[in-house]
Design a protein around this motif. Structure first.
Motif: not given
Length: 271
Positions: A156-160, A209-233
């Motif tokens: 069983l292959i899980l692609r993380l 079986k082979t499965y991808n294991l990835v969260a279903p939502l995909h923010p951009t790196k910019v969005e994620l960084f800004n959200f975590q650091m509370n910064k503007k673009e």
């Protein structure tokens, strides 16, 4: 779907950051045999109630541990949580695989391989398990998957996706340094969802079986960084190259087949 099973003994080869968290999660229900490459971790793993063993698969002078081999032979599942780098020398990976197959020779249970979505090229398009022509897959990771498929018929292959949660969060790795391709989208997964999915796959004896294991939502790196650091673009440190197609990996197959809802579907809300 197969009926759920509960009388399992589980082996985890590679009790690192993810393997340790998975072992703790599964230990509430299953007896565990685990391995580590670090001698100082053995007492910690033993204190958690695991049967712990030192194991170094990178040695060219590998000798199989008879006691470990015997314990693993009594398990119903062996989880391979071993780092196989897509950038490593293929010769180094071949040594690891050779030693692993020596250790697991004759094993008749289900083997679960933690592979990586790094096997896929950057396409800019959604990627499912069967989207990419095999000749375009990363040669190292493809070699690992093919070698183990040849050795274990029930593999069983899980692609993380990118491992996150607890002390691992995206902005930690890019403080005061450029974010490469900041407008490409992330393919992350919280370790909690990996643990829950693996447990469900074990309970129902999924295999081949082979499965991808990835969260279903995909923010951009910019969005994620800004959200975590509370910064503007315009506050972020960007690399000179601000565009790359990247990739968007889909986990629709496993969520549909297992009727699974992610605990952490959005990397913006990882804890």
């Amino acid at each position: 779907m197969n009926l759920p099973q509960s009388s399992h003994k589980i082996g985890i080869i590679g009790c690192g950051w993810l393997g340790f968290r998975l072992a703790k999660y599964l230990s509430a229900q299953y007896a565990l045999t685990v391995t580590t490459t670090t001698p100082s971790k053995v007492p910690l793993l033993n204190s958690e109630g695991f049967s712990s063993h030192l194991l170094d698969l990178s040695s060219i002078f590998f000798e199989s541990n008879t006691h470990l081999k015997n314990e693993l032979s009594e398990t119903t599942h062996i989880i391979l949580s071993i780092p196989f780098s897509k950038k490593a020398l293929l010769s180094e990976i071949k040594i690891k695989i050779k030693n692993l197959l020596t250790l697991l020779e004759g094993y008749r249970g289900i083997v679960i391989l933690f592979s990586s979505i790094g096997i896929y090229p950057d396409t800019g398009q959604p990627i499912s398990e069967d989207t990419i022509d095999p000749c375009l897959l990363n040669k190292n990771l493809h070699y690992v998957e093919n070698s183990l498929q040849s050795a274990f018929s029930d593999l069983l292959i899980l692609r993380l996706g990118g491992l996150m949660g607890d002390d691992r969060f995206f902005s930690k790795y890019f403080k005061n340094k450029p974010i490469p391709n900041p407008y490409s989208r992330v393919n992350h997964i919280h370790y909690t969802d990996i643990c829950r999915l693996v447990k469900k796959l074990i309970e129902y004896n999924y295999n081949k079986k082979t499965y991808n294991l990835v969260a279903p939502l995909h923010p951009t790196k910019v969005e994620l960084f800004n959200f975590q650091m509370n910064k503007k673009e315009n506050d972020i440190v960007q690399s000179e190259n601000t565009f790359q197609s990247g990739k968007i990996v889909s986990s629709e197959k496993i969520t549909t087949e297992l009727n699974y809802q992610f605990t952490y579907p959005d990397p913006l809300n990882f804890k």
